[in-house]
Design a protein around this motif. Structure first.
Motif, PDB file in Angstrom:
ATOM      1  N   CYS A 185       0.388  -1.798  -0.582  1.00 26.63           N
ATOM      2  CA  CYS A 185       0.109   0.121  -0.134  1.00 26.63           C
ATOM      3  C   CYS A 185       0.972   0.945   0.075  1.00 26.63           C
ATOM      4  O   CYS A 185       1.886   1.152   0.357  1.00 26.63           O
ATOM      5  CB  CYS A 185      -1.068  -0.378   0.975  1.00 26.63           C
ATOM      6  SG  CYS A 185      -2.465  -1.294   0.928  1.00 26.63           S
ATOM      7  N   LYS A 186       0.278   2.199  -0.840  1.00 22.18           N
ATOM      8  CA  LYS A 186       1.166   3.361  -0.768  1.00 22.18           C
ATOM      9  C   LYS A 186       0.657   3.855   0.757  1.00 22.18           C
ATOM     10  O   LYS A 186      -0.242   3.737   1.705  1.00 22.18           O
ATOM     11  CB  LYS A 186       0.200   4.556  -1.880  1.00 22.18           C
ATOM     12  CG  LYS A 186       0.580   4.402  -2.850  1.00 22.18           C
ATOM     13  CD  LYS A 186      -0.369   4.807  -4.313  1.00 22.18           C
ATOM     14  CE  LYS A 186      -0.480   4.606  -5.293  1.00 22.18           C
ATOM     15  NZ  LYS A 186      -1.289   4.974  -6.194  1.00 22.18           N
ATOM     16  N   PRO A 187       1.127   5.419   1.395  1.00 26.65           N
ATOM     17  CA  PRO A 187       1.506   5.779   2.397  1.00 26.65           C
ATOM     18  C   PRO A 187       0.633   5.991   3.070  1.00 26.65           C
ATOM     19  O   PRO A 187      -0.033   5.510   3.859  1.00 26.65           O
ATOM     20  CB  PRO A 187       2.952   6.969   2.232  1.00 26.65           C
ATOM     21  CG  PRO A 187       3.923   6.306   1.152  1.00 26.65           C
ATOM     22  CD  PRO A 187       2.783   5.634   0.403  1.00 26.65           C
ATOM     23  N   THR A 188      -0.336   7.013   1.737  1.00 25.76           N
ATOM     24  CA  THR A 188      -1.812   7.292   2.063  1.00 25.76           C
ATOM     25  C   THR A 188      -2.913   6.395   2.301  1.00 25.76           C
ATOM     26  O   THR A 188      -3.373   6.473   3.267  1.00 25.76           O
ATOM     27  CB  THR A 188      -1.876   8.496   1.373  1.00 25.76           C
ATOM     28  OG1 THR A 188      -1.892   7.653  -0.053  1.00 25.76           O
ATOM     29  CG2 THR A 188      -1.323   9.715   0.396  1.00 25.76           C
ATOM     30  N   THR A 189      -2.371   5.566   1.162  1.00 28.04           N
ATOM     31  CA  THR A 189      -3.945   4.472   2.029  1.00 28.04           C
ATOM     32  C   THR A 189      -3.556   3.126   3.149  1.00 28.04           C
ATOM     33  O   THR A 189      -4.205   3.495   3.899  1.00 28.04           O
ATOM     34  CB  THR A 189      -2.964   3.493   0.817  1.00 28.04           C
ATOM     35  OG1 THR A 189      -3.757   3.591  -0.569  1.00 28.04           O
ATOM     36  CG2 THR A 189      -4.812   1.664   1.380  1.00 28.04           C
ATOM     37  N   ALA A 190      -1.560   4.211   3.641  1.00 29.05           N
ATOM     38  CA  ALA A 190      -2.007   2.955   4.680  1.00 29.05           C
ATOM     39  C   ALA A 190      -1.684   3.958   6.413  1.00 29.05           C
ATOM     40  O   ALA A 190      -1.948   2.903   7.165  1.00 29.05           O
ATOM     41  CB  ALA A 190       0.298   2.459   4.870  1.00 29.05           C
ATOM     42  N   LYS A 191      -1.938   4.955   5.970  1.00 24.10           N
ATOM     43  CA  LYS A 191      -2.707   6.125   7.125  1.00 24.10           C
ATOM     44  C   LYS A 191      -3.764   5.392   7.398  1.00 24.10           C
ATOM     45  O   LYS A 191      -4.672   5.508   8.290  1.00 24.10           O
ATOM     46  CB  LYS A 191      -1.694   7.311   6.820  1.00 24.10           C
ATOM     47  CG  LYS A 191      -2.424   8.611   7.376  1.00 24.10           C
ATOM     48  CD  LYS A 191      -1.540  10.058   7.230  1.00 24.10           C
ATOM     49  CE  LYS A 191      -1.719  11.416   8.225  1.00 24.10           C
ATOM     50  NZ  LYS A 191      -1.975  12.257   7.881  1.00 24.10           N
ATOM     51  N   ASP A 192      -4.998   5.890   5.715  1.00 26.04           N
ATOM     52  CA  ASP A 192      -5.965   5.688   6.382  1.00 26.04           C
ATOM     53  C   ASP A 192      -6.031   4.652   6.989  1.00 26.04           C
ATOM     54  O   ASP A 192      -7.747   4.136   7.976  1.00 26.04           O
ATOM     55  CB  ASP A 192      -6.593   5.757   4.921  1.00 26.04           C
ATOM     56  CG  ASP A 192      -7.073   7.156   4.243  1.00 26.04           C
ATOM     57  OD1 ASP A 192      -6.806   8.066   5.377  1.00 26.04           O
ATOM     58  OD2 ASP A 192      -6.856   6.828   2.801  1.00 26.04           O
ATOM     59  N   TYR A 193      -6.144   2.918   6.529  1.00 22.26           N
ATOM     60  CA  TYR A 193      -6.134   1.528   7.459  1.00 22.26           C
ATOM     61  C   TYR A 193      -5.565   1.963   8.844  1.00 22.26           C
ATOM     62  O   TYR A 193      -7.066   1.119   8.889  1.00 22.26           O
ATOM     63  CB  TYR A 193      -5.321   1.091   6.991  1.00 22.26           C
ATOM     64  CG  TYR A 193      -5.716   0.326   5.602  1.00 22.26           C
ATOM     65  CD1 TYR A 193      -7.356  -0.015   5.072  1.00 22.26           C
ATOM     66  CD2 TYR A 193      -5.050  -0.220   4.373  1.00 22.26           C
ATOM     67  CE1 TYR A 193      -7.342  -0.012   3.033  1.00 22.26           C
ATOM     68  CE2 TYR A 193      -5.319  -0.719   2.966  1.00 22.26           C
ATOM     69  CZ  TYR A 193      -6.335  -0.764   2.836  1.00 22.26           C
ATOM     70  OH  TYR A 193      -7.597  -0.594   1.337  1.00 22.26           O
ATOM     71  N   GLN A 194      -4.294   2.891   8.684  1.00 29.90           N
ATOM     72  CA  GLN A 194      -3.498   3.084  10.214  1.00 29.90           C
ATOM     73  C   GLN A 194      -5.010   3.274  11.226  1.00 29.90           C
ATOM     74  O   GLN A 194      -5.406   3.097  12.464  1.00 29.90           O
ATOM     75  CB  GLN A 194      -2.734   3.581  10.648  1.00 29.90           C
ATOM     76  CG  GLN A 194      -1.738   2.296   9.813  1.00 29.90           C
ATOM     77  CD  GLN A 194      -0.060   2.999  10.377  1.00 29.90           C
ATOM     78  OE1 GLN A 194      -0.336   4.378  10.551  1.00 29.90           O
ATOM     79  NE2 GLN A 194       0.825   2.399   9.300  1.00 29.90           N
ATOM     80  N   SER A 195      -5.762   4.111  10.380  1.00 31.22           N
ATOM     81  CA  SER A 195      -6.651   5.332  11.126  1.00 31.22           C
ATOM     82  C   SER A 195      -8.082   4.279  11.688  1.00 31.22           C
ATOM     83  O   SER A 195      -8.311   4.242  13.192  1.00 31.22           O
ATOM     84  CB  SER A 195      -6.884   6.866  10.319  1.00 31.22           C
ATOM     85  OG  SER A 195      -8.091   7.343  11.243  1.00 31.22           O
ATOM     86  N   ILE A 196      -8.238   3.917  10.769  1.00 30.69           N
ATOM     87  CA  ILE A 196      -9.582   2.784  10.641  1.00 30.69           C
ATOM     88  C   ILE A 196      -9.803   1.694  12.121  1.00 30.69           C
ATOM     89  O   ILE A 196     -10.017   1.606  12.355  1.00 30.69           O
ATOM     90  CB  ILE A 196     -10.011   2.011   9.002  1.00 30.69           C
ATOM     91  CG1 ILE A 196     -10.464   3.111   7.916  1.00 30.69           C
ATOM     92  CG2 ILE A 196     -11.349   0.799   9.342  1.00 30.69           C
ATOM     93  CD1 ILE A 196     -10.426   2.455   6.815  1.00 30.69           C
ATOM     94  N   ILE A 197      -7.954   0.678  11.960  1.00 32.59           N
ATOM     95  CA  ILE A 197      -8.273   0.411  12.928  1.00 32.59           C
ATOM     96  C   ILE A 197      -8.410   0.843  14.588  1.00 32.59           C
ATOM     97  O   ILE A 197      -8.626   0.596  15.238  1.00 32.59           O
ATOM     98  CB  ILE A 197      -6.925  -1.181  12.561  1.00 32.59           C
ATOM     99  CG1 ILE A 197      -6.724  -1.676  11.342  1.00 32.59           C
ATOM    100  CG2 ILE A 197      -6.191  -1.659  13.379  1.00 32.59           C
ATOM    101  CD1 ILE A 197      -5.039  -1.943  10.766  1.00 32.59           C
TER     102      ILE A 197
END
Length: 338
Positions: free
Chosen positions: A113-125
């Motif tokens: 995943c791209k950094p922005t996508t990774a940040k979104d996933y981390q936030s949802i988790i």
């Protein structure tokens, strides 16, 4: 041995240490009497060369007859080759959804995943999945659990749908990793909530006011040339906010912006003459590849929201609640699906 009954169990004396009494009718069925007075039913059996014991329940919570029936069922499963004690231990130590999230971030997101996508996933988790489902064993999560989780976020339908989609990805990986039975994904085909985009475009009068405020802000020095240029580029190109803030001079041609790694992959964006003229007027910083410069040497501007709020207020522009700046093809959109 005794025939265990309600009366006999309640009549057993309390001693200084716990001891066992076995039932004479069902071999392996017994009761443990503790010094505290607590009495607990259990079943004992052999699994290979090992003797195992499984606690059935406490006397008073269960009747003697109920405990005996449960003991018979457990012993029948042993006769079929099962090991109830080992199964309970495995269940107790089974990996949880929280552990699955950790592995997902470490082994999947970091690699794919791209950094922005990774940040979104981390936030949802962090915000949604861990608090509600984190402690539950992966194999025990049911479709009803996921439906209830999704329904609990109904006040924010966009976030609810993103979280449900992410859960589906998580459980697909759990199947690939052997943590759930194949085809058992409980988040598959969850009906999504309807999402209404909160877009609000500027009228002609509002565009005029915005243009005046941008010119005044630049003249007065209340906003930097890069802030004003970024907003104008959003208006003229329809780019996403992050695409403009991370735009590099190497992506700029006389007719297009060649974005090699945008949210949707490689993109070629037509560059209107007005946007090209703005780019020509921007000073470059030696050693800094970015077009929209920030306060840190060698880095781009990272926050356009604060200056945009100041400019919007000064121009008297309203917007829907909980929205952010983004571009559109011919106007300034005041909303992303945030």
């Amino acid at each position: 041995m005794f025939k265990l009954t309600k009366r006999s169990v309640e009549g057993f004396e309390i001693e200084g240490k716990d001891y066992l009494i076995w039932d004479r009718e069902v071999r392996g069925f017994g009761v443990r009497i503790y010094p505290s007075g607590k009495k607990t039913y259990l079943v004992q059996y052999r699994a290979g060369r090992r003797t195992r014991r499984v606690t059935i329940g406490q006397h008073g919570v269960l009747t003697t007859d109920e405990a005996r029936r449960e003991a018979k069922q457990l012993l029948a499963s042993v006769a079929r080759g099962d090991d109830p004690s080992a199964q309970r231990q495995a269940k107790r130590h089974a990996p949880t959804v929280g552990g699955l999230c950790d592995r997902f971030l470490e082994e999947y997101v970091d690699q794919h995943c791209k950094p922005t996508t990774a940040k979104d996933y981390q936030s949802i988790i962090r915000r949604f999945i861990r608090p509600k489902l984190g402690p539950i064993a992966i194999a025990e999560v049911t479709r009803a659990d996921v439906v209830a989780f999704h329904h609990g976020l109904r006040s924010t339908p966009y976030q609810a749908n993103r979280a449900a989609s992410m859960l589906s990805k998580l459980f697909n990986l759990a199947e690939d990793w052997g943590l759930r039975q194949a085809g058992s994904n409980p988040a598959r085909r969850i009906k999504k909530f309807r999402e209404e985009e909160k877009k609000r475009y500027l009228s002609n009068d509002e565009q005029i006011r915005l243009g005046e405020v941008l010119a005044e802000s630049l003249e007065e020095g209340t906003e930097s040339l890069y802030v004003v240029s970024a907003i104008l580029l959003l208006i003229y190109t329809g780019c996403r906010l992050n695409e403009i803030l991370t735009l590099r001079w190497g992506y700029v041609t006389s007719h297009h912006l060649e974005l090699p790694d945008s949210k949707t992959g490689r993109r070629r964006i037509p560059l209107p003459r007005e946007a090209y003229d703005i780019l020509l007027d921007l000073p470059r910083e030696e050693g800094n590849p970015y077009v929209i410069l920030g306060d840190v040497a060698g880095q781009p501007l990272v926050n356009l929201q604060k200056p945009w709020r100041r400019i919007r207020a000064r121009a008297g522009l309203t917007r829907p609640s909980n929205t952010r700046l983004c571009g559109s093809n011919d106007n300034l959109g005041l909303n992303c699906r945030c």
